[in-house]
Design a protein around this motif. Structure first.
Motif, mmCIF file in Angstrom:
data_model
loop_
_atom_site.group_PDB
_atom_site.id
_atom_site.type_symbol
_atom_site.label_atom_id
_atom_site.label_comp_id
_atom_site.label_asym_id
_atom_site.label_seq_id
_atom_site.Cartn_x
_atom_site.Cartn_y
_atom_site.Cartn_z
ATOM 1 N N VAL A 32 26.560 -58.235 -101.293
ATOM 2 C CA VAL A 32 26.573 -58.373 -99.834
ATOM 3 C C VAL A 32 26.627 -59.847 -99.437
ATOM 4 C CG1 VAL A 32 25.238 -57.993 -97.720
ATOM 5 C CG2 VAL A 32 25.405 -56.178 -99.432
ATOM 6 N N VAL A 33 25.822 -60.669 -100.103
ATOM 7 C CA VAL A 33 25.825 -62.106 -99.826
ATOM 8 C C VAL A 33 27.192 -62.700 -100.131
ATOM 9 C CG1 VAL A 33 24.869 -64.337 -100.532
ATOM 10 C CG2 VAL A 33 23.344 -62.387 -100.158
ATOM 11 N N ALA A 34 27.788 -62.306 -101.263
ATOM 12 C CA ALA A 34 29.118 -62.811 -101.621
ATOM 13 C C ALA A 34 30.141 -62.421 -100.563
ATOM 14 C CB ALA A 34 29.529 -62.276 -102.993
ATOM 15 N N GLY A 35 30.057 -61.184 -100.072
ATOM 16 C CA GLY A 35 30.972 -60.754 -99.022
ATOM 17 C C GLY A 35 30.810 -61.564 -97.749
ATOM 18 N N ALA A 36 29.561 -61.868 -97.387
ATOM 19 C CA ALA A 36 29.299 -62.664 -96.191
ATOM 20 C C ALA A 36 29.849 -64.083 -96.343
ATOM 21 C CB ALA A 36 27.798 -62.702 -95.907
ATOM 22 N N ILE A 37 29.667 -64.659 -97.533
ATOM 23 C CA ILE A 37 30.194 -66.006 -97.787
ATOM 24 C C ILE A 37 31.723 -65.992 -97.702
ATOM 25 C CG2 ILE A 37 30.455 -67.807 -99.543
ATOM 26 C CD1 ILE A 37 27.628 -67.066 -100.488
ATOM 27 N N GLY A 38 32.342 -64.947 -98.258
ATOM 28 C CA GLY A 38 33.788 -64.832 -98.173
ATOM 29 C C GLY A 38 34.261 -64.742 -96.733
ATOM 30 N N ALA A 39 33.535 -63.998 -95.901
ATOM 31 C CA ALA A 39 33.903 -63.876 -94.493
ATOM 32 C C ALA A 39 33.827 -65.225 -93.788
ATOM 33 C CB ALA A 39 32.991 -62.861 -93.805
ATOM 34 N N GLY A 41 34.200 -68.160 -95.247
ATOM 35 C CA GLY A 41 35.319 -68.956 -95.738
ATOM 36 C C GLY A 41 36.614 -68.598 -95.051
ATOM 37 N N VAL A 42 36.851 -67.310 -94.854
ATOM 38 C CA VAL A 42 38.082 -66.862 -94.184
ATOM 39 C C VAL A 42 38.087 -67.306 -92.729
ATOM 40 C CG1 VAL A 42 39.378 -64.841 -93.405
ATOM 41 C CG2 VAL A 42 38.469 -64.920 -95.739
ATOM 42 N N LEU A 43 36.963 -67.163 -92.048
ATOM 43 C CA LEU A 43 36.887 -67.579 -90.641
ATOM 44 C C LEU A 43 37.152 -69.069 -90.485
ATOM 45 C CD1 LEU A 43 33.819 -65.505 -89.376
ATOM 46 C CD2 LEU A 43 36.225 -65.213 -88.724
ATOM 47 N N LEU A 44 36.621 -69.865 -91.392
ATOM 48 C CA LEU A 44 36.872 -71.303 -91.348
ATOM 49 C C LEU A 44 38.353 -71.607 -91.539
ATOM 50 C CD1 LEU A 44 33.795 -72.665 -93.346
ATOM 51 C CD2 LEU A 44 34.294 -73.058 -90.933
ATOM 52 N N GLN A 45 39.008 -70.841 -92.393
ATOM 53 C CA GLN A 45 40.435 -71.055 -92.615
ATOM 54 C C GLN A 45 41.268 -70.668 -91.399
ATOM 55 O OE1 GLN A 45 40.848 -73.000 -94.806
ATOM 56 N NE2 GLN A 45 41.149 -72.169 -96.842
ATOM 57 N N LEU A 46 40.775 -69.742 -90.624
ATOM 58 C CA LEU A 46 41.506 -69.305 -89.438
ATOM 59 C C LEU A 46 41.288 -70.227 -88.247
ATOM 60 C CD1 LEU A 46 40.933 -65.438 -89.663
ATOM 61 C CD2 LEU A 46 42.948 -66.742 -90.376
ATOM 62 N N GLN A 47 40.337 -71.162 -88.355
ATOM 63 C CA GLN A 47 40.122 -72.138 -87.301
ATOM 64 C C GLN A 47 41.229 -73.193 -87.362
ATOM 65 O OE1 GLN A 47 37.628 -71.657 -85.034
ATOM 66 N NE2 GLN A 47 37.244 -69.771 -86.180
ATOM 67 N N GLY A 48 41.364 -73.965 -86.293
ATOM 68 C CA GLY A 48 42.506 -74.874 -86.209
ATOM 69 C C GLY A 48 42.368 -76.192 -86.935
ATOM 70 N N GLY A 49 41.151 -76.716 -87.092
ATOM 71 C CA GLY A 49 40.995 -78.078 -87.597
ATOM 72 C C GLY A 49 41.137 -78.203 -89.098
ATOM 73 N N TRP A 50 41.600 -79.361 -89.555
ATOM 74 C CA TRP A 50 41.783 -79.576 -90.984
ATOM 75 C C TRP A 50 40.444 -79.669 -91.712
ATOM 76 C CZ3 TRP A 50 39.778 -83.907 -93.314
ATOM 77 C CH2 TRP A 50 39.437 -84.987 -92.484
ATOM 78 N N VAL A 51 39.415 -80.126 -91.007
ATOM 79 C CA VAL A 51 38.087 -80.182 -91.628
ATOM 80 C C VAL A 51 37.605 -78.767 -91.949
ATOM 81 C CG1 VAL A 51 35.675 -80.837 -91.303
ATOM 82 C CG2 VAL A 51 37.494 -82.354 -90.495
ATOM 83 N N ALA A 62 34.469 -71.930 -104.521
ATOM 84 C CA ALA A 62 33.143 -71.755 -105.123
ATOM 85 C C ALA A 62 32.784 -70.282 -105.218
ATOM 86 C CB ALA A 62 32.105 -72.511 -104.286
ATOM 87 N N LEU A 63 33.169 -69.505 -104.222
ATOM 88 C CA LEU A 63 32.896 -68.073 -104.235
ATOM 89 C C LEU A 63 33.644 -67.373 -105.358
ATOM 90 C CD1 LEU A 63 31.725 -65.475 -102.972
ATOM 91 C CD2 LEU A 63 33.769 -65.406 -101.509
ATOM 92 N N TYR A 64 34.910 -67.722 -105.564
ATOM 93 C CA TYR A 64 35.689 -67.068 -106.622
ATOM 94 C C TYR A 64 35.070 -67.317 -107.988
ATOM 95 C CZ TYR A 64 39.256 -66.553 -102.977
ATOM 96 O OH TYR A 64 39.931 -66.230 -101.826
ATOM 97 N N ALA A 65 34.555 -68.537 -108.223
ATOM 98 C CA ALA A 65 33.867 -68.823 -109.491
ATOM 99 C C ALA A 65 32.577 -68.015 -109.589
ATOM 100 C CB ALA A 65 33.574 -70.322 -109.596
ATOM 101 N N GLN A 205 45.922 -71.206 -98.199
ATOM 102 C CA GLN A 205 44.552 -71.506 -97.778
ATOM 103 C C GLN A 205 43.532 -70.518 -98.331
ATOM 104 O OE1 GLN A 205 46.320 -72.609 -93.493
ATOM 105 N NE2 GLN A 205 44.127 -72.250 -93.495
ATOM 106 N N LEU A 206 43.927 -69.260 -98.457
ATOM 107 C CA LEU A 206 42.959 -68.231 -98.848
ATOM 108 C C LEU A 206 42.917 -67.976 -100.349
ATOM 109 C CD1 LEU A 206 43.547 -65.608 -96.008
ATOM 110 C CD2 LEU A 206 41.776 -67.357 -96.143
ATOM 111 N N TRP A 207 43.960 -68.399 -101.070
ATOM 112 C CA TRP A 207 43.985 -68.066 -102.493
ATOM 113 C C TRP A 207 44.394 -69.241 -103.373
ATOM 114 C CZ3 TRP A 207 47.566 -64.019 -105.311
ATOM 115 C CH2 TRP A 207 46.997 -63.721 -106.569
#
Length: 310
Positions: A32-39, A41-51, A62-65, A205-207
């Protein structure tokens, strides 16, 4: 090669135990924690800024490892109280880094059986018995050529020419491995289709870009296990290293820091290894206080050996 019969093996360290419902609940919580972290990460990638993109790439890598470390627990059938869910959950945990659950499992269990002998060979292919230099470390850390090996395994599986290269395995295991490598064409085809449809940026960005982070992180997670230990003995108190670590490092590595404890009895649930660490501290040869302490020792050894080879 030497073997050792240790008189202290009557303690908790070498006691077997079955997976309990509490252990299963703990592992599900980790998922469950891993799923939340993945969510996140995905949300951050969908945001506009490069940071946000950079942070998201690091988090997903880090999550994939981390997911491969969760898969490792499934390999040993210590995540659930019954055997069947382990492969069902273990397969998708390895998909981001293209790790076949069944192939990893047969090679890894052979590693447990052969540790300290010339037959020892790990799934990820880094030989900890070789002299450690900066060149060896660099090749292991940035081993992106592993994906060429995976591509070869996928191709051989689809051609029907896949063979196990480390001994004999049951026909059922062979079929499972071939099936999993054939399944890996699905995420690859999905990524290609998404790119052709104009979503190549998201695929990166996601993979793809997170994999550039995941490969070195996974290598650094597994590096402490046996390197610079006594490789000529089958005594787990001498051929394996444990790191006390913090609660964070224990969670992130999924208990991989408690590696003597794990090799002593590999069927013990990961979340129950900490209670055995006191015995390891008292009688094991290679025990580190923290990961920084271990990596400082690695730097010293690499400097020493690289200077000799210059």
């Amino acid at each position: 090669m030497t073997t050792t019969t240790d008189t202290r093996r009557g303690g908790l360290l070498f006691q077997r135990s079955r997976v309990a419902k509490r252990d299963q609940t703990v592992f599900i919580g980790k998922l469950v924690v891993a799923g939340a972290i993945g969510a996140v990460g995905v949300l951050l990638q969908l945001q506009g800024g490069w940071v946000s993109h950079l942070i998201g790439i690091f988090i997903l890598g880090a999550l994939y490892a981390h997911m491969v470390e969760l898969q490792h627990q499934c390999l040993h059938h210590t995540a659930f109280t019954s055997a069947k869910p382990h492969r069902i959950v273990g397969i998708p945990l390895g998909i981001p880094m293209m790790v076949s659950y069944s192939h990893y499992r047969v090679r890894h269990l052979q590693h447990h059986a052969s540790l300290g002998t010339p037959q020892d060979s790990e799934f990820f292919g880094f030989d900890t018995r070789k002299p450690l230099t900066w060149g060896v470390l660099a090749r292991g850390t940035f081993s992106y050529d592993r994906f060429l090996i995976v591509a070869r395994e996928i191709l051989r599986s689809w051609r029907g020419t896949w063979k196990y290269d480390a001994g004999q395995i049951a026909d059922r295991r062979r079929r499972e491995i071939i099936t999993e490598y054939r399944m890996m064409i699905l995420p690859i085809a999905g990524a290609v289709a998404a790119t052709c449809a104009g979503y190549g940026g998201l695929v990166l960005q996601l993979w793809v870009l997170p994999l550039l982070v995941a490969i070195p992180m996974h290598f650094l997670l597994e590096l402490p296990e046996h390197i610079l230990c006594d490789s000529d003995t089958t005594d787990v108190l001498r051929n394996t290293r444990s790191i006390k670590g913090s609660w964070f490092s224990t969670w992130y590595t999924n208990g991989n820091n408690l590696h003597v404890e794990h090799h002593a009895v590999m069927t013990v649930a990961i979340n129950r290894l900490r209670e055995r660490h006191g015995e390891v501290t008292a009688c094991a040869k290679f025990v580190e206080r923290s990961y920084p302490a271990f990596y400082r020792a690695i730097v010293r050894e690499a400097n020493r050996n690289s200077g000799r080879s210059a």
